[in-house]
Design an enzyme around this catalytic site. Sequence first.
Site, PDB file in Angstrom:
ATOM      1  N   LYS A  78       0.855  -1.198   0.000  1.00 45.09           N
ATOM      2  CA  LYS A  78       0.000   0.000   0.000  1.00 45.09           C
ATOM      3  C   LYS A  78       0.881   1.235   0.000  1.00 45.09           C
ATOM      4  CE  LYS A  78      -3.939   2.005   2.566  1.00 45.09           C
ATOM      5  NZ  LYS A  78      -4.865   1.855   3.701  1.00 45.09           N
ATOM      6  N   SER A 158      -9.969   2.187   2.606  1.00 48.97           N
ATOM      7  CA  SER A 158      -9.008   2.868   1.766  1.00 48.97           C
ATOM      8  C   SER A 158      -8.011   1.937   1.077  1.00 48.97           C
ATOM      9  CB  SER A 158      -8.228   3.887   2.593  1.00 48.97           C
ATOM     10  OG  SER A 158      -7.446   3.236   3.585  1.00 48.97           O
ATOM     11  N   SER A 182     -10.548   0.064   6.887  1.00 48.14           N
ATOM     12  CA  SER A 182      -9.880   0.068   5.583  1.00 48.14           C
ATOM     13  C   SER A 182      -9.189  -1.216   5.158  1.00 48.14           C
ATOM     14  CB  SER A 182      -8.854   1.194   5.530  1.00 48.14           C
ATOM     15  OG  SER A 182      -9.502   2.387   5.213  1.00 48.14           O
TER      16      SER A 182
END
EC number: 6.3.5.7
Length: 491
Positions: A78, A158, A182
């Site tokens: 990420k 997210s 998330s």
Amino acid sequence: MTDLISMTIAEARNGLANKSFTSLELTDAHLAAIEAARALNAFVLETPDKARAMARAIDAKIAKGEGGPLAGIPLGIKDLFATKDVRTTACSKILGNFVPPYESTVTSQLWRDGAVMLGKLNNDEFAMGSSNETSCFGPVVNPWRREGSNTSLVPGGSSGGSASAVAALLCMGATATDTGGSIRQPAAFTATVGVKPTYGRCSRWGIVAFASSLDQAGPIARTVRDSAILMRSMAGHDPKDTTSVDRAVPDYEAAIGKSVKGMKIGIPKEYRLDGMPAEVEKLWTEGAAWLKAAGAELVDISLPHTKYALPAYYIVAPAEASSNLARYDGVRYGLRVPGRSIGEMYENTRAEGFGDEVRRRVMIGTYVLSAGYYDAYYLRAQKVRTLIKKDFEDCFAKGVNAILTPATPSAAFGVGEKGGADPVEMYLNDIFTVTVNMAGLPGIAVPAGKDAQGLPLGLQLIGRPFDEETLFSLGEVVEQAAGRFTPARWW
Ligand code: GLN
């Protein structure tokens, strides 16, 4: 190639150990898959040269019998994790082309254990969002589609890039972070497994901060076992993060297949929402029946402060975000937009560098922390947070081992479908997940079924602090009963 990318981490680990293939072959197969899947917009930076160099190095080690628990496994990272000498942006314009001179603790542990980095994954800007639509690199597309439709769906957020990439077989697993849902919400939207560990289990050092008292790193993978394998490498004490806890990291994989007989599973009545889709309700009942069939005991529980979790979260999280994001001033990182004075330069930089959602959070956060409002909002939200935590503690004190809930109130929705006129519509996605962050507890989302349109739905299990092992044991029971789900390839 297909064979190499559709394996689980556990299978690839065996194949590498048996010399059925090399890490370089495995890595090349994934790099090709990434190239063929740019329509998903899951990666914001591909690092093929680095990936191949890492794969070659680990192949040499494997040949000498010096692998490590993740030797040769290609992963996606990420873009919230700082990666040394590799651009890290949190998917915000304000970080521009920021290249960190350091590596986050979590990623450094993955490399220590032999994993290979394929590139950086898309996410909502500064991890603020539930659909991966706030990224400055544009939205991520979910590899899942409604049956008979070609509407682009969001992968959740997210960690949308992480979830989408793992579901679409672009990487064998990915790092993610979870402040209010998330990891678990995008996992549920893509039929992947997502683990939000206990607060303090993984180091936050080198992860771009959103709300420091809620943020936690964790894995997204295709099976419960794979998530347990990744967790073992990601977890651990780090003197550079004073909130990381000095406790031995268990062999999480050993929890897979352990009997859940006699475990008490709480079913919280407050999670039965008005207007909840019948399919979600049905899945929840089914999940409870699977656990019961495996020998667990179901008990009705009450978490009375649940209804305050989302409003309290949207005070605490923006407050901490406004403070954390004060550092992006045009001086220290990335973007700088000049002005006639230093004050104007700050204003211009922040106005141009932050997207709408981030600006909204900074404004809310600054407001609730300001003199005169601090007690009415921030202090009150902190008190509510204590009550939410106590709800869980009371249940655990009565012998409850884990709590079963739906992971999300619905399946994935269309790109641009939610939150345009009313941001609260988007915030409601996290209704089942934020309580867990507020209480600092571990939670896992496991794929459990599909809705009428053929989209995946997940169940969430919430555990006692530092008892991720129970979640892996229970999660695998759900996985065994539900089976695994893979999207049909259209990209
Ligand atoms: N969707 C929530 C938010 O926007 C949670 C995000 C997260 O967990 N990083 O705040």
